[in-house]
Design an enzyme around this catalytic site. Structure first.
Site, PDB file in Angstrom:
ATOM      1  CD  GLU A  48      -2.963   1.334   2.216  1.00 47.72           C
ATOM      2  OE1 GLU A  48      -2.505   0.665   3.191  1.00 47.72           O
ATOM      3  OE2 GLU A  48      -3.825   2.213   2.000  1.00 47.72           O
ATOM      4  CG  ASP A  49       1.659   2.779   3.269  1.00 47.06           C
ATOM      5  OD1 ASP A  49       0.638   3.240   2.874  1.00 47.06           O
ATOM      6  OD2 ASP A  49       1.759   2.668   4.641  1.00 47.06           O
TER       7      ASP A  49
END
Ligand code: MN
Length: 734
Positions: free
Chosen positions: A82-83
């Site tokens: 996600e990041d």
């Protein structure tokens, strides 16, 4: 709120080395830690700390739960997709497909793009995702729970609106999951953190009240601890004893839901005794009850009957010095471990055994009996809206508080007031649909009986039967309601469809009979005459013909613009006559007697003849002919007023009442066995009556049943005579 403990990679590795020793596993975890540090380099949390701190904490908590190396590694990696934009494929290459899968699932859970639609539906959809992921692999939820725990611990850095939203979601979804998985410590911490962010005033008020009474309470608890310790030492029982404090949110919840004052709740002092064996638990309970007065009705034996989340313990409430009330929990070390760490305790990583995620998942499902229901339940009904799903889950899974058992001892949890029908649908949809009777603790009960915790429930099913609309009035679970509704809806559509086809056939026949071709039945032509028959569409029109609210003759007249000709009328009359001559006239009772209107014949209520019995008629005064069995004592001595009667042709639709009297030696499960035999013989039971003769230890069971004919009845009697301890079976005659 205390700041979260800051841990580093060294702390994680030290914790991990407590239970993981293989070099490959340790290397895997270190590799994951470095990988995360590299990818998240330059990222910071709102607190200003480097992002890696969050990952280290998550991995650390996971390690304290003793999860396997892949799960700890996934803890480090859980935010890289996600990041950091790392793909699942890349992760699979750099690590392995299993870790990649775990990280991807954690990423997906609870992360729906917010589209500004209905907030409630959005939330529900989000939560549903969490449950679906959990049903597939519990490890995903362990990581997610720990992730949420650390985020909650550091929530002070979020803006207030986010704090409230995240805390509300945690209280709604994550805390109940932690509870259901038996993760008591995590659940309590999550609840208190949520409480703090959602209702700070109450949080502080209760915290201060607890603090103010602390010294006094501690004194009372330590007094009780020393008394019990002395007693157990004298009796040579190994034990650990300590006071325990209730977490703030549980005090608050009791004040709200049980409407109690703070002092009433806080007056309950809590003590836990942990010992070696189950045997010791009961011994300790015995000593305590001998020394202190127990409060009636408060003894709970969760050892004999574990809770759904595997929790086992003995609970009792006793009155100590100065009338102080103590709640005492008694359990073994293992039970204590499960109470605190639940699923994680079971899941504790065992080195040397080959780890198999699927096998572990199955073991969890077997251990947590609710989990299997839950997984099945989450998998089915994809069309259900997310809001409905959440409502069902809330009601049927989370609020479940009646625990009943199958005869094999499988525990089924149901909401309060649930009935045998709810139970049946929880076992299987088909079981629900075909339920015809219920036996609770060996006694037949009505289907709308509210079940109680501890009941042993069995349902009787019969193939070919279906749910009744009446059930909707008393079932409690949404699962049962939905299944019944969809069954009934399907049935109705089917019968509707049949009727439409019948209407088409009737109209077609009518046209043919009158010499017209079927082109008149084209929908375009029919449309023109709908209004004449007060219908607006094809289906209603054909349905009307089938149920005879629309006359096919006048439809044909309207369609063809022709009045019925004389020859048509003749043809019609002929047809009707032919029909009549072919139609068998079957009498209602199945009886016939020369020269007597079958309506005047009736079956005697004293001996209940069934089709095939040898019979004789008795001419009553003014009530026609009453037909008795030839051997009925009520007509035995009579010479006059008897008349010969015979059975008419057989008809499978006729049923006859019959009453059986079964004399037995009394024993357990007798009635169950008898009812089983009757239902195996596909015989409907109208009534059961059992009386026990305590002196002779016999019981007499009266069964009112319905049969088609004598062979069926004789077969049933023969089978009943084979039931163990049945002495005699006879047909009743008054
Ligand atoms: Mn995270």
């Amino acid at each position: 709120m205390a700041d979260a403990k800051t841990v580093g990679l060294d702390d994680v590795m030290q914790e991990v080395r407590e239970y993981i020793h293989t070099p490959e596993s340790l290397a895997l975890i270190e590799k994951a830690a470095n990988y995360a540090a590299n990818h998240h380099a330059g990222q910071f949390r709102r607190s200003g700390e480097p992002y890696i701190i969050h990952l280290t904490n998550v991995a650390y908590i996971l390690a304290t739960m003793r999860v396997g190396p892949s799960t700890v590694a996934a803890g480090f990696l859980h935010d890289v997709i996600e990041d950091c934009g790392v793909s699942k494929e890349q992760l699979a290459k750099d690590f392995d497909p299993e870790i990649a899968e775990l990280v991807e699932s954690v990423t997906k859970v609870g992360k729906l793009p917010y589209k500004g639609k209905d907030e409630e539906e959005y939330q529900a959809a989000n939560h549903r995702k969490i449950f679906i992921a959990m049903a597939k692999d519990v490890r995903v939820i362990l990581i997610k729970l720990v992730d949420r725990l650390h985020n909650m611990r550091t929530l002070q850095y979020q803006p207030e609106a986010s704090q409230k939203r995240i805390a509300a979601e945690t209280l709604d979804v994550y805390a109940p999951i932690a509870h259901r998985l038996g993760l008591g410590e995590i659940k309590n911490e999550l609840e208190d953190l949520c409480f703090y962010y959602l209702n700070r005033d109450e949080y502080y008020r209760i915290a201060h009240l607890v603090e103010a009474k602390k010294a006094e309470r501690d004194a009372a608890v330590s007094q009780m601890i020393s008394e019990i310790s002395e007693m157990l030492t004298e009796n040579h029982i190994a034990f650990r004893i300590f006071g325990r404090s209730k977490h703030l949110y549980s005090i608050y919840k009791k004040m709200v839901t049980k409407n109690k004052r703070f002092d009433q709740i806080l007056d309950l002092l809590a003590i836990r005794i942990v010992t070696k064996t189950e045997q010791n638990c009961y011994e300790i309970l015995g000593f305590i009850h001998a020394a202190y007065r127990p409060i009636p009705g408060r003894l709970k034996d969760y050892i004999a009957m574990p809770k759904m989340n595997m929790y086992q313990s003995l609970h009792t409430t006793i009155i100590g010095e100065e009338g102080r009330i103590f709640e005492v929990q008694i359990r073994t070390e293992e039970m204590d471990d499960i109470a605190e760490r639940g699923v994680a305790a079971h899941w504790r990583y065992k080195e040397g055994t080959r780890y198999d995620a699927r096998k572990e998942q199955k073991e969890i499902e077997d251990k947590l009996s609710w989990f299997k229901d839950f997984a099945v339940f989450t998998g089915e009904n994809e069309n259900e809206s997310a809001a409905e799903y959440m409502e069902t889950l809330q009601k049927d899974v989370f609020e479940a508080n009646v625990y009943v058992m199958t005869p094999k001892g499988r525990v089924i949890d149901l909401p309060n007031g649930a009935t045998p029908i709810d139970f049946a649908y929880r076992i299987h949809t088909d079981v629900g649909h075909t339920t015809v009777g219920a036996i609770v603790n060996n006694a037949m009960v009505p289907l709308n009986t509210a079940l109680q915790t501890g009941d042993v429930v069995q349902v009787r099913t019969m193939k070919g039967t279906g749910p009744s609309e009446d059930w909707l009035k008393f079932v409690k679970t949404n699962q049962a309601k939905n299944k019944i509704r969809s069954y009934l809806a399907k049935k109705e559509t089917e019968s509707h469809q049949e009727k439409v086809e019948l209407g088409e056939k009737i109209l077609g026949d009518e046209l043919k009979k009158r010499g017209f071709d079927l082109s008149y039945m084209e929908k375009k032509k029919l449309e023109n005459i709908y209004s004449l028959f007060q219908v607006s569409n094809y289906i209603d029109f054909m349905y009307g013909i089938a149920v005879k609210s629309i006359n096919p003759t006048s439809v044909v007249e309207k369609l063809t613009n022709q009045k019925r000709s004389l020859s048509d009328a003749d043809a019609l009359t002929k047809l009707l006559n032919r029909d009549t001559s072919k139609r068998r006239i079957i009498s209602r009772t199945g009886l016939k007697a020369g020269g007597i209107d079958s309506m005047k014949l009736s079956l005697a209520q004293c001996c209940h003849p069934v089709y095939g019995d040898s019979i004789t008629g008795f001419i009553t005064k003014g009530e026609g002919v009453r037909v008795h069995r030839s051997d009925c004592p009520n007509v035995a001595g009579l010479k006059t007023r008897l008349i010969k009667v015979e059975w008419d042709e057989p008809d499978k639709d006729r049923i006859y009442d019959a009453n059986l009297i079964i004399l037995c030696r009394d024993r357990n499960f007798l009635l169950t066995d008898i009812v089983t035999v009757v239902s195996q013989c596909k015989t409907p039971i109208i009534q059961v009556n059992a009386t026990v003769n305590r002196e002779e230890l016999t019981s007499t069971i009266k069964l009112s049943i319905q049969v088609h004919d004598l062979p069926q009845l004789q077969n049933l009697i023969a089978n009943l005579q084979k039931v163990d301890s049945v002495l005699k079976v006879e047909r009743e005659v008054h």
